[in-house]
Scaffold this motif. Structure first.
Motif, mmCIF file in Angstrom:
data_model
loop_
_atom_site.group_PDB
_atom_site.id
_atom_site.type_symbol
_atom_site.label_atom_id
_atom_site.label_comp_id
_atom_site.label_asym_id
_atom_site.label_seq_id
_atom_site.Cartn_x
_atom_site.Cartn_y
_atom_site.Cartn_z
ATOM 1 N N GLN A 99 0.844 -1.203 0.000
ATOM 2 C CA GLN A 99 0.000 0.000 0.000
ATOM 3 C C GLN A 99 0.873 1.245 0.000
ATOM 4 O O GLN A 99 0.612 2.226 -0.693
ATOM 5 C CB GLN A 99 -0.922 -0.001 1.217
ATOM 6 C CG GLN A 99 -2.162 -0.855 1.031
ATOM 7 C CD GLN A 99 -2.886 -1.122 2.342
ATOM 8 O OE1 GLN A 99 -2.524 -0.552 3.378
ATOM 9 N NE2 GLN A 99 -3.887 -1.972 2.281
ATOM 10 N N GLN A 100 1.941 1.163 0.796
ATOM 11 C CA GLN A 100 2.876 2.274 0.897
ATOM 12 C C GLN A 100 3.516 2.561 -0.476
ATOM 13 O O GLN A 100 3.592 3.702 -0.916
ATOM 14 C CB GLN A 100 3.958 1.937 1.936
ATOM 15 C CG GLN A 100 4.841 3.105 2.349
ATOM 16 C CD GLN A 100 4.032 4.183 3.099
ATOM 17 O OE1 GLN A 100 3.022 3.886 3.752
ATOM 18 N NE2 GLN A 100 4.457 5.439 2.959
ATOM 19 N N GLN A 101 3.934 1.446 -1.127
ATOM 20 C CA GLN A 101 4.571 1.575 -2.447
ATOM 21 C C GLN A 101 3.603 2.203 -3.448
ATOM 22 O O GLN A 101 3.966 3.066 -4.250
ATOM 23 C CB GLN A 101 5.025 0.205 -2.952
ATOM 24 C CG GLN A 101 6.266 -0.304 -2.250
ATOM 25 C CD GLN A 101 6.584 -1.738 -2.658
ATOM 26 O OE1 GLN A 101 5.681 -2.517 -2.957
ATOM 27 N NE2 GLN A 101 7.868 -2.069 -2.661
ATOM 28 N N GLN A 102 2.332 1.756 -3.377
ATOM 29 C CA GLN A 102 1.312 2.264 -4.291
ATOM 30 C C GLN A 102 1.132 3.765 -4.084
ATOM 31 O O GLN A 102 1.050 4.542 -5.031
ATOM 32 C CB GLN A 102 0.007 1.530 -4.021
ATOM 33 C CG GLN A 102 -0.935 1.518 -5.212
ATOM 34 C CD GLN A 102 -2.134 0.619 -4.949
ATOM 35 O OE1 GLN A 102 -2.517 0.403 -3.794
ATOM 36 N NE2 GLN A 102 -2.721 0.123 -6.019
ATOM 37 N N LYS A 103 1.071 4.115 -2.781
ATOM 38 C CA LYS A 103 0.867 5.510 -2.421
ATOM 39 C C LYS A 103 2.025 6.368 -2.927
ATOM 40 O O LYS A 103 1.832 7.453 -3.483
ATOM 41 C CB LYS A 103 0.779 5.615 -0.887
ATOM 42 C CG LYS A 103 0.001 6.827 -0.392
ATOM 43 C CD LYS A 103 -0.220 6.677 1.114
ATOM 44 C CE LYS A 103 -0.031 7.990 1.831
ATOM 45 N NZ LYS A 103 -0.007 7.773 3.296
ATOM 46 N N GLU A 104 3.239 5.823 -2.788
ATOM 47 C CA GLU A 104 4.435 6.564 -3.197
ATOM 48 C C GLU A 104 4.743 6.379 -4.673
ATOM 49 O O GLU A 104 5.727 6.917 -5.180
ATOM 50 C CB GLU A 104 5.646 6.084 -2.368
ATOM 51 C CG GLU A 104 5.547 6.408 -0.896
ATOM 52 C CD GLU A 104 6.643 5.706 -0.083
ATOM 53 O OE1 GLU A 104 7.463 4.972 -0.684
ATOM 54 O OE2 GLU A 104 6.656 5.894 1.146
ATOM 55 N N GLU A 105 3.920 5.557 -5.335
ATOM 56 C CA GLU A 105 4.153 5.188 -6.733
ATOM 57 C C GLU A 105 5.577 4.687 -6.919
ATOM 58 O O GLU A 105 6.282 5.035 -7.858
ATOM 59 C CB GLU A 105 3.841 6.374 -7.659
ATOM 60 C CG GLU A 105 2.372 6.734 -7.603
ATOM 61 C CD GLU A 105 1.986 7.826 -8.577
ATOM 62 O OE1 GLU A 105 2.897 8.491 -9.102
ATOM 63 O OE2 GLU A 105 0.790 7.992 -8.809
ATOM 64 N N ASN A 106 5.966 3.875 -5.980
ATOM 65 C CA ASN A 106 7.314 3.305 -5.988
ATOM 66 C C ASN A 106 7.257 1.951 -6.684
ATOM 67 O O ASN A 106 6.949 0.934 -6.072
ATOM 68 C CB ASN A 106 7.798 3.158 -4.530
ATOM 69 C CG ASN A 106 9.144 2.470 -4.442
ATOM 70 O OD1 ASN A 106 9.759 2.147 -5.463
ATOM 71 N ND2 ASN A 106 9.603 2.235 -3.222
ATOM 72 N N TYR A 107 7.530 1.933 -7.995
ATOM 73 C CA TYR A 107 7.430 0.683 -8.741
ATOM 74 C C TYR A 107 8.784 0.263 -9.286
ATOM 75 O O TYR A 107 8.898 -0.204 -10.404
ATOM 76 C CB TYR A 107 6.411 0.830 -9.883
ATOM 77 C CG TYR A 107 5.048 1.313 -9.416
ATOM 78 C CD1 TYR A 107 4.369 0.611 -8.422
ATOM 79 C CD2 TYR A 107 4.459 2.441 -9.946
ATOM 80 C CE1 TYR A 107 3.127 1.056 -7.983
ATOM 81 C CE2 TYR A 107 3.215 2.876 -9.520
ATOM 82 C CZ TYR A 107 2.548 2.181 -8.523
ATOM 83 O OH TYR A 107 1.340 2.619 -8.083
ATOM 84 N N LEU A 108 9.820 0.491 -8.495
ATOM 85 C CA LEU A 108 11.164 0.123 -8.955
ATOM 86 C C LEU A 108 11.267 -1.408 -9.086
ATOM 87 O O LEU A 108 10.711 -2.155 -8.268
ATOM 88 C CB LEU A 108 12.217 0.633 -7.968
ATOM 89 C CG LEU A 108 12.301 2.162 -7.855
ATOM 90 C CD1 LEU A 108 13.316 2.555 -6.794
ATOM 91 C CD2 LEU A 108 12.649 2.784 -9.212
ATOM 92 N N GLU A 109 12.014 -1.840 -10.143
ATOM 93 C CA GLU A 109 12.083 -3.277 -10.438
ATOM 94 C C GLU A 109 12.529 -4.115 -9.234
ATOM 95 O O GLU A 109 11.959 -5.157 -8.934
ATOM 96 C CB GLU A 109 13.036 -3.545 -11.614
ATOM 97 C CG GLU A 109 12.463 -3.268 -12.964
ATOM 98 C CD GLU A 109 12.605 -1.808 -13.363
ATOM 99 O OE1 GLU A 109 12.912 -0.974 -12.487
ATOM 100 O OE2 GLU A 109 12.398 -1.503 -14.546
ATOM 101 N N ASN A 110 13.575 -3.635 -8.567
ATOM 102 C CA ASN A 110 14.083 -4.461 -7.455
ATOM 103 C C ASN A 110 13.069 -4.551 -6.313
ATOM 104 O O ASN A 110 12.958 -5.569 -5.642
ATOM 105 C CB ASN A 110 15.442 -3.946 -6.969
ATOM 106 C CG ASN A 110 15.351 -2.552 -6.381
ATOM 107 O OD1 ASN A 110 14.430 -1.788 -6.730
ATOM 108 N ND2 ASN A 110 16.275 -2.213 -5.500
ATOM 109 N N GLU A 111 12.249 -3.477 -6.116
ATOM 110 C CA GLU A 111 11.197 -3.518 -5.090
ATOM 111 C C GLU A 111 10.127 -4.524 -5.489
ATOM 112 O O GLU A 111 9.644 -5.308 -4.670
ATOM 113 C CB GLU A 111 10.560 -2.123 -4.910
ATOM 114 C CG GLU A 111 11.501 -1.052 -4.376
ATOM 115 C CD GLU A 111 11.972 -1.342 -2.947
ATOM 116 O OE1 GLU A 111 11.251 -2.045 -2.197
ATOM 117 O OE2 GLU A 111 13.085 -0.893 -2.590
#
Ligand SMILES: [Zn+2]
Ligand SMILES: [Zn+2]
Length: 262
Positions: free
Chosen positions: A116-128
């Motif tokens: 959810q945090q990643q979605q919120k931050e739009e953090n879609y880095l490949e390694n993540e």
């Protein structure tokens, strides 16, 4: 030579059993005494027969005998103990399985929060994304095998032969068995015929009498030994392990020590 018994008349004959020199009248008395003593033995013999019959009859209602009652109680107690162990083990497994699922759910919730945090931050880095994918796969794998993590280990070291066994208190039987066959046979049979000489002509009484004059106490001992031979069924003891001791049949539910690795 005077009669040994009355010390008045002339002794004219000897008792074949004890060898005393007696007059005819005393010989008759002596013989009657011996018959009386034999009758006492006969009464003992009849009493003994009743004891044997009674012991045999009791066997027909063996469930009322204390040793059988003891075995039945032991059987029920063992069943109860095993049922209690099985119940405890099932509860143990249930508890472990619940814990395992709670643990997986916790990890799932953490991962969800992260996503959810990643979605919120739009953090879609490949390694993540790779990290999340690996964790999701790991949790999926863990939940699919969650119930196989728990194993039941049974002890196979139960010595069934020593759980319960019977001791026959046969000391008294052995005592009598150590006698020679001849001795055993003579236990209840007259040893010597009562015969006597009269006017130099020998005649034997057709009736046999026990050699009471010399062996009265020994005959009594033999009678007692014989009566001791009948082990009353309630003297047969079932050897049951001390109920206070913990039952050694352990069944343990163990959680396999493998934990999901990330
Ligand atoms: Zn006499
Ligand atoms: Zn005699």
């Amino acid at each position: 030579m005077k009669c040994v018994l009355c010390n008045e008349k002339k002794g004219i004959t000897r008792c074949e059993g004890c060898g005393i020199l007696v007059c005819l009248l005393c010989l008759d008395k002596h013989q009657k005494e011996l018959i009386q003593q034999f009758q006492v033995l006969m009464d003992m013999r009849n009493e003994l027969k009743e004891s044997i019959d009674s012991a045999e009859t009791k066997l027909k209602h063996e469930n009322k005998l204390s040793c059988f009652i003891e075995i039945n109680e032991w059987e029920q107690e063992m069943i109860k103990q095993i049922q209690a162990i099985a119940k405890r083990t099932r509860e143990n497994i249930h508890e472990i399985m619940v814990k395992n699922i709670v643990q997986i759910r916790d990890q799932f919730e953490q991962l969800s929060t992260t996503m959810q945090q990643q979605q919120k931050e739009e953090n879609y880095l490949e390694n993540e994304l790779e990290k999340v994918k690996a964790q999701l796969n790991q949790l999926k794998e863990t939940i699919s095998h969650v119930n196989k993590k728990v194993h039941v280990k049974k002890s196979n070291n139960i010595d069934w032969d020593t759980l319960i066994h019977v001791i026959n208190s046969e000391e008294s039987i052995q005592q009598n068995n150590s006698r020679t066959d001849q001795e055993k046979q003579s236990s209840f049979r007259p040893v010597n015929p009562l015969s006597f000489t009269l006017n130099d002509s020998e005649s034997s009484s057709p009736i046999w009498y026990p050699d009471l004059s010399q062996n009265t106490s020994s005959n009594l001992e033999r009678y007692l030994l014989l009566t001791q031979n009948i082990v009353p069924p309630d003297r047969i003891v079932a050897m049951i392990p001390n109920p206070d001791q913990s039952f050694s049949w352990t069944t343990v539910a163990r959680n396999r020590q493998s934990t999901p690795q990330y």
